[in-house]
Design a protein around this motif. Sequence first.
Motif, PDB file in Angstrom:
ATOM      1  N   LEU A  69      31.063  56.106 -35.984  1.00 50.98           N
ATOM      2  CA  LEU A  69      29.962  55.534 -35.199  1.00 50.98           C
ATOM      3  C   LEU A  69      29.308  56.540 -34.270  1.00 50.98           C
ATOM      4  CD1 LEU A  69      28.264  53.125 -34.216  1.00 50.98           C
ATOM      5  CD2 LEU A  69      30.166  52.554 -32.653  1.00 50.98           C
ATOM      6  N   ARG A  70      30.103  57.314 -33.548  1.00 43.31           N
ATOM      7  CA  ARG A  70      29.519  58.221 -32.562  1.00 43.31           C
ATOM      8  C   ARG A  70      28.644  59.296 -33.209  1.00 43.31           C
ATOM      9  NH1 ARG A  70      34.968  58.686 -32.988  1.00 43.31           N
ATOM     10  NH2 ARG A  70      36.034  60.716 -33.077  1.00 43.31           N
ATOM     11  N   CYS A  71      28.991  59.704 -34.434  1.00 39.63           N
ATOM     12  CA  CYS A  71      28.154  60.670 -35.141  1.00 39.63           C
ATOM     13  C   CYS A  71      26.950  60.000 -35.788  1.00 39.63           C
ATOM     14  CB  CYS A  71      28.979  61.404 -36.194  1.00 39.63           C
ATOM     15  SG  CYS A  71      30.086  62.648 -35.496  1.00 39.63           S
ATOM     16  N   GLU A  72      27.129  58.782 -36.242  1.00 45.66           N
ATOM     17  CA  GLU A  72      25.991  58.023 -36.783  1.00 45.66           C
ATOM     18  C   GLU A  72      24.943  57.806 -35.696  1.00 45.66           C
ATOM     19  OE1 GLU A  72      25.809  53.501 -37.947  1.00 45.66           O
ATOM     20  OE2 GLU A  72      26.662  54.641 -39.611  1.00 45.66           O
ATOM     21  N   GLN A  73      25.397  57.448 -34.494  1.00 45.32           N
ATOM     22  CA  GLN A  73      24.466  57.269 -33.373  1.00 45.32           C
ATOM     23  C   GLN A  73      23.777  58.591 -33.029  1.00 45.32           C
ATOM     24  OE1 GLN A  73      27.366  55.721 -30.563  1.00 45.32           O
ATOM     25  NE2 GLN A  73      26.413  53.688 -30.645  1.00 45.32           N
ATOM     26  N   THR A  74      24.533  59.679 -33.044  1.00 42.59           N
ATOM     27  CA  THR A  74      23.971  60.990 -32.726  1.00 42.59           C
ATOM     28  C   THR A  74      22.904  61.378 -33.739  1.00 42.59           C
ATOM     29  OG1 THR A  74      26.018  61.703 -31.635  1.00 42.59           O
ATOM     30  CG2 THR A  74      24.538  63.439 -32.429  1.00 42.59           C
ATOM     31  N   ALA A  75      23.173  61.124 -35.015  1.00 46.05           N
ATOM     32  CA  ALA A  75      22.188  61.431 -36.062  1.00 46.05           C
ATOM     33  C   ALA A  75      20.923  60.602 -35.873  1.00 46.05           C
ATOM     34  CB  ALA A  75      22.797  61.186 -37.435  1.00 46.05           C
ATOM     35  N   GLU A  76      21.074  59.343 -35.503  1.00 47.40           N
ATOM     36  CA  GLU A  76      19.909  58.483 -35.278  1.00 47.40           C
ATOM     37  C   GLU A  76      19.065  59.008 -34.120  1.00 47.40           C
ATOM     38  OE1 GLU A  76      21.518  54.620 -34.668  1.00 47.40           O
ATOM     39  OE2 GLU A  76      21.951  54.257 -36.790  1.00 47.40           O
ATOM     40  N   ILE A  77      19.721  59.464 -33.075  1.00 47.70           N
ATOM     41  CA  ILE A  77      18.994  60.021 -31.929  1.00 47.70           C
ATOM     42  C   ILE A  77      18.321  61.332 -32.316  1.00 47.70           C
ATOM     43  CG2 ILE A  77      19.271  61.000 -29.613  1.00 47.70           C
ATOM     44  CD1 ILE A  77      21.548  58.888 -29.256  1.00 47.70           C
ATOM     45  N   ALA A  78      18.993  62.128 -33.132  1.00 49.35           N
ATOM     46  CA  ALA A  78      18.392  63.391 -33.593  1.00 49.35           C
ATOM     47  C   ALA A  78      17.100  63.129 -34.348  1.00 49.35           C
ATOM     48  CB  ALA A  78      19.380  64.158 -34.469  1.00 49.35           C
ATOM     49  N   ARG A  79      17.040  62.046 -35.085  1.00 45.33           N
ATOM     50  CA  ARG A  79      15.849  61.736 -35.888  1.00 45.33           C
ATOM     51  C   ARG A  79      14.646  61.363 -35.016  1.00 45.33           C
ATOM     52  NH1 ARG A  79      17.245  57.883 -40.848  1.00 45.33           N
ATOM     53  NH2 ARG A  79      15.193  58.633 -41.525  1.00 45.33           N
ATOM     54  N   GLU A  80      14.866  61.148 -33.726  1.00 47.49           N
ATOM     55  CA  GLU A  80      13.740  60.952 -32.813  1.00 47.49           C
ATOM     56  C   GLU A  80      13.010  62.269 -32.570  1.00 47.49           C
ATOM     57  OE1 GLU A  80      15.374  59.383 -29.247  1.00 47.49           O
ATOM     58  OE2 GLU A  80      16.168  57.555 -30.188  1.00 47.49           O
ATOM     59  N   THR A  81      13.728  63.378 -32.760  1.00 47.76           N
ATOM     60  CA  THR A  81      13.183  64.708 -32.468  1.00 47.76           C
ATOM     61  C   THR A  81      12.862  65.499 -33.723  1.00 47.76           C
ATOM     62  OG1 THR A  81      14.459  64.779 -30.408  1.00 47.76           O
ATOM     63  CG2 THR A  81      13.656  66.890 -31.270  1.00 47.76           C
ATOM     64  N   ILE A  82      13.676  65.343 -34.763  1.00 45.85           N
ATOM     65  CA  ILE A  82      13.504  66.138 -35.980  1.00 45.85           C
ATOM     66  C   ILE A  82      13.048  65.267 -37.142  1.00 45.85           C
ATOM     67  CG2 ILE A  82      15.356  67.680 -35.221  1.00 45.85           C
ATOM     68  CD1 ILE A  82      17.046  66.397 -37.570  1.00 45.85           C
ATOM     69  N   SER A  83      12.618  65.929 -38.204  1.00 51.03           N
ATOM     70  CA  SER A  83      12.397  65.251 -39.476  1.00 51.03           C
ATOM     71  C   SER A  83      13.396  65.808 -40.478  1.00 51.03           C
ATOM     72  CB  SER A  83      10.970  65.478 -39.980  1.00 51.03           C
ATOM     73  OG  SER A  83      10.723  66.859 -40.181  1.00 51.03           O
ATOM     74  N   ALA A  84      13.788  64.989 -41.440  1.00 49.66           N
ATOM     75  CA  ALA A  84      14.762  65.412 -42.444  1.00 49.66           C
ATOM     76  C   ALA A  84      14.377  64.826 -43.795  1.00 49.66           C
ATOM     77  CB  ALA A  84      16.159  64.973 -42.048  1.00 49.66           C
ATOM     78  N   ASP A  85      14.466  65.656 -44.835  1.00 51.87           N
ATOM     79  CA  ASP A  85      14.135  65.180 -46.177  1.00 51.87           C
ATOM     80  C   ASP A  85      15.158  64.169 -46.676  1.00 51.87           C
ATOM     81  OD1 ASP A  85      11.955  66.871 -46.168  1.00 51.87           O
ATOM     82  OD2 ASP A  85      13.023  68.504 -47.193  1.00 51.87           O
ATOM     83  N   THR A  86      16.430  64.408 -46.382  1.00 56.00           N
ATOM     84  CA  THR A  86      17.478  63.472 -46.768  1.00 56.00           C
ATOM     85  C   THR A  86      18.447  63.287 -45.610  1.00 56.00           C
ATOM     86  OG1 THR A  86      18.874  65.220 -47.696  1.00 56.00           O
ATOM     87  CG2 THR A  86      17.356  64.115 -49.213  1.00 56.00           C
ATOM     88  N   VAL A  87      18.992  62.087 -45.505  1.00 56.24           N
ATOM     89  CA  VAL A  87      19.980  61.753 -44.475  1.00 56.24           C
ATOM     90  C   VAL A  87      21.152  61.068 -45.167  1.00 56.24           C
ATOM     91  CG1 VAL A  87      20.432  60.497 -42.335  1.00 56.24           C
ATOM     92  CG2 VAL A  87      18.142  61.426 -42.775  1.00 56.24           C
ATOM     93  N   ALA A  88      22.377  61.502 -44.859  1.00 54.25           N
ATOM     94  CA  ALA A  88      23.530  60.911 -45.531  1.00 54.25           C
ATOM     95  C   ALA A  88      24.786  61.068 -44.687  1.00 54.25           C
ATOM     96  CB  ALA A  88      23.748  61.554 -46.898  1.00 54.25           C
ATOM     97  N   ALA A  89      25.672  60.074 -44.783  1.00 52.97           N
ATOM     98  CA  ALA A  89      27.011  60.164 -44.201  1.00 52.97           C
ATOM     99  C   ALA A  89      27.917  60.887 -45.197  1.00 52.97           C
ATOM    100  CB  ALA A  89      27.556  58.776 -43.904  1.00 52.97           C
TER     101      ALA A  89
END
Length: 242
Positions: free
Chosen positions: A66-86
């Motif tokens: 969860l803590r990394c999933e939340q961090t990735a979601e927050i990162a997507r507010e700043t960056i763009s990514a072609d693919t996102v995956a756990a």
Amino acid sequence: MIWARVDGMPVIVLLRHGVSSANTAGILAGRAPGVSLTDQGISALRETLRMLPNQHFSRLLHSPLLRCEQTAEIARETISADTVAAIDDLIELDYGEWTGRSLKDLGGEELWKTVIDNASQARFPGGESIAEAAERAVARVATVVEELRNEERDDEKQRDPNSDEKKTSTSRWAMLVSHGDIIKALIADALAMPLDDFQRISVAPGSFTVIDYSGPRPVLSAMSITAAGLAEGNTPGGGGLR
């Protein structure tokens, strides 16, 4: 902060999850469910992400916790990514019977000295060894780097050789969101440092580390960058904020 631009090469950004409830409580969270970011962790993470030297990533891969999933979601507010995956290879160490215990109490365990001084020989009771965790994470980074290199080559082949336009960078970046000990093991590997010495590395919660893979050897370009100035002790699992 002025960053030197890294062009025409695979670059890996290692992002540690933001400050979590386990960090502030001083416990070894491991893979325990429901460990989330604190309000402080979220705000500090957002400030730090504004300092990234790049905003577009070919991949945003994160630990499924969860803590990394939340961090990735927050990162997507700043960056763009072609693919996102756990990615399971980026998950926290399985600390077995040590999961959820106080880091202060664990310091009295006989195994603790091995964890600190001879990490390559440490296996957590009922859990994973540090060497096994390092091996899976290093293998995943090697796979990602090779994929990025192949994509860069494909980009080069698709260029029009007769074009008069200025050649542009085909640099590919990936962001990997993971945990303190996993990131420390990846940094140690990049520096060709024995795993037994990886506790000499400190990676703050919510920090990012940049490693470029342009040549035959990785180059550590930046380590444990934060806007908030957070640090941590050299303890497994990344507890002990100071």
